[in-house]
Write an enzyme that holds these catalytic residues in place. Structure first.
Site, PDB file in Angstrom:
ATOM      1  N   HIS A 156       0.832  -1.222   0.000  1.00 46.44           N
ATOM      2  CA  HIS A 156       0.000   0.000   0.000  1.00 46.44           C
ATOM      3  C   HIS A 156       0.863   1.267   0.000  1.00 46.44           C
ATOM      4  O   HIS A 156       0.428   2.316   0.476  1.00 46.44           O
ATOM      5  CB  HIS A 156      -0.951   0.039   1.204  1.00 46.44           C
ATOM      6  CG  HIS A 156      -1.700  -1.230   1.437  1.00 46.44           C
ATOM      7  ND1 HIS A 156      -2.908  -1.502   0.855  1.00 46.44           N
ATOM      8  CD2 HIS A 156      -1.379  -2.328   2.164  1.00 46.44           C
ATOM      9  CE1 HIS A 156      -3.325  -2.705   1.224  1.00 46.44           C
ATOM     10  NE2 HIS A 156      -2.399  -3.231   2.012  1.00 46.44           N
ATOM     11  N   SER A 277      15.930  21.163 -16.421  1.00 46.08           N
ATOM     12  CA  SER A 277      14.771  21.971 -16.762  1.00 46.08           C
ATOM     13  C   SER A 277      15.255  23.230 -17.480  1.00 46.08           C
ATOM     14  O   SER A 277      16.364  23.698 -17.254  1.00 46.08           O
ATOM     15  CB  SER A 277      14.046  22.343 -15.465  1.00 46.08           C
ATOM     16  OG  SER A 277      13.348  23.554 -15.627  1.00 46.08           O
ATOM     17  N   GLU A 290      10.241   8.274 -17.306  1.00 49.42           N
ATOM     18  CA  GLU A 290       8.881   8.781 -17.541  1.00 49.42           C
ATOM     19  C   GLU A 290       8.407   8.439 -18.949  1.00 49.42           C
ATOM     20  O   GLU A 290       7.244   8.092 -19.169  1.00 49.42           O
ATOM     21  CB  GLU A 290       8.835  10.294 -17.326  1.00 49.42           C
ATOM     22  CG  GLU A 290       8.985  10.687 -15.862  1.00 49.42           C
ATOM     23  CD  GLU A 290       9.284  12.172 -15.687  1.00 49.42           C
ATOM     24  OE1 GLU A 290       8.675  12.994 -16.385  1.00 49.42           O
ATOM     25  OE2 GLU A 290      10.145  12.499 -14.854  1.00 49.42           O
TER      26      GLU A 290
END
Ligand code: ARG
Length: 457
Positions: A156, A277, A290
């Site tokens: 979980h 970035s 990703e």
């Protein structure tokens, strides 16, 4: 470009319809398979006396030249042709005239395209298996360097029990191993020859389909010519297997992304597999992970697209089936790239062992072991479970962890507690004493690592 089927037609194909109908921009990648299939077909025709041996030799030689020239770049594939089959046949006829026109005897583009696609995907499956094996070895390498690295195991996404980081990584090897088996299995079923099915019904010529199947490395020719030209199960099976591989990669990538966050700080990806970035100077993003996670969607999509294309098709070949190729080619390309990026990305990532250990020290992840301690001293597990819960509650209230509660306090909870409890709940004990088969203990990890390392030899 004049069509090969002009006999019955009075008008040429409308220009837009022509572009719409064509598949050459994407099926040209099967030029090798198309030519290989044609060479075998010509040999079979001669062997069976359907064309003369000298004619077959001329065809085979010219096809060999065409193949070599396409490969060297000397011959460009003409995208004005409808598809790769038309291009090769057209080029052959341009070179050797009427003899070239004999190649398409006892054959149709319907069995030809089914053949090309099977040959192409068979080869790609082999490459995919090799790439998966490389991924397994990359993961095993990281595992071997982290057998003693303790990390929280989660359920979980809550800290559950301490485990060895190697054990966590090796779970993925088990997944990738099943992936290889699935692709091998799909490849085996795919390896049946459709050539000789012709348009759908077979042929009146005395062909030898067994010879063709053998020459092309197939297990056997298909039994039913209608199935031979209309079956695309092999595409669906392979794309299903690919989708499962992507799902595994995606889960792994999701974890890597989480682990790379400041919040976890369990790993740091190598600079060569991350990006910055354009505005935030501090950023280091896990773009590769990703992207792999993101591309999983398109591989699933390609599978569903073909499922949908096929679901309403009457037998046998329908032009709808030309839609099989772009999706599966995209899935092949995508998965290949993902596997190629994934292996070195994982292998080069830095494992922050101290942070993993620090996380493992919080969250009472040795509570099960405290309960087991009491159980081994004779308390029924359910009672031990409840008492341990009370001790955890006490710790939370006092701001303590299980290791820092003194023995006197422990004994106020139960007389069964003795000095050896601290050893029993030490994180390294919790990990290494999990000796059950397949558990996180040392021996089990060593067994897994050796198992995969042996496969590389
Ligand atoms: N380009 C076609 C395809 O990819 C080849 C088969 C064409 N057959 C036909 N009867 N039009 O499916």
């Amino acid at each position: 470009m004049e069509k090969l089927w002009t006999g019955r037609f009075q008008k040429p194909l409308n220009e837009i319809a022509d572009a719409f109908n064509a598949s050459i921009t994407f099926d040209s990648r099967m030029f090798r398979e198309d030519i290989t299939g044609s060479i075998v077909h010509a040999r079979m025709l001669a062997k069976q006396g359907i064309i003369a041996s000298a004619e077959a030799e001329q065809i085979v030689a010219a096809l060999g030249d065409i193949l070599a020239e396409i490969e060297s770049g000397a011959l460009a594939i003409d995208e004005k042709c409808e598809d790769i089959h038309m291009f090769v046949e057209g080029e052959l006829t341009r070179r050797i005239g009427d003899v070239g026109k004999k190649l398409h005897t006892a054959r149709s583009r319907n069995d030809q395209v089914a053949l090309d696609l099977r040959l192409y995907l068979r080869a790609e499956s082999e490459e995919m298996i090799a790439l998966l094996q490389a991924v397994i070895q990359a993961v095993v390498k990281v595992a071997a360097a982290n057998t003693d690295t303790i990390v929280p195991g989660y359920t979980h996404l809550q800290r559950a029990q301490p485990i060895s980081f190697a054990h966590h990584l090796l779970a993925y090897c088990a997944m990738f191993e099943r992936d290889i088996a699935r692709i091998e299995d799909a490849k085996e079923r795919m390896n049946i020859s459709p050539i000789g099915s012709c348009a759908l019904a077979g042929t009146t010529y005395p062909t030898d389909r067994v010879f063709e199947a053998e020459q092309l490395g197939f297990r056997a020719p298909c039994l039913n010519s209608i199935d031979g030209v209309s079956d695309r199960d092999f595409c669906l099976e392979l794309m299903s297997a690919f989708s499962i591989v992507m799902m595994h990669l995606s889960r792994f990538c999701e974890e890597i992304i989480l682990w790379s966050s400041w919040e976890f700080s369990f790993v740091e990806l190598d600079d060569s597999f991350t990006t910055g970035s354009s505005i935030m100077p501090q950023k280091k993003n896990s773009d590769m992970a990703e992207l792999i996670r993101g591309k999983t969607g398109r591989v699933y999509g390609n599978l569903f697209s073909l499922f949908t294309t096929l679901k309403g098709l009457p037998l046998a070949y329908n032009k709808d089936m030309q839609e099989d190729k772009e999706g599966i080619f995209d899935s092949v390309d995508t998965l290949k790239m993902c596997l190629q990026v994934f292996a070195p990305m994982v292998e080069s990532m830095k494992v922050k062992k101290e942070n993993m250990l620090a996380a493992a020290k919080g969250g009472f992840i040795n509570a099960t072991d405290l309960a087991d301690y009491l159980t081994k001293k004779g308390m029924p597990f359910r009672a031990a479970y409840k008492l341990t819960g009370q001790i955890v509650a006490y710790c939370i209230e006092k701001g303590l962890d299980l290791e820092s509660v003194d023995l006197e306090t422990y004994r106020s909870f139960s007389e069964l507690f003795c000095e050896d409890l601290y050893e029993a709940i030490a994180l390294s004990t919790c990990v290494n004493k999990r000796i059950s088969l397949g558990g996180t203990g040392k021996e089990s990890i060593q067994r897994q690592i050796e198992y995969y390392q042996k496969q590389a030899q």
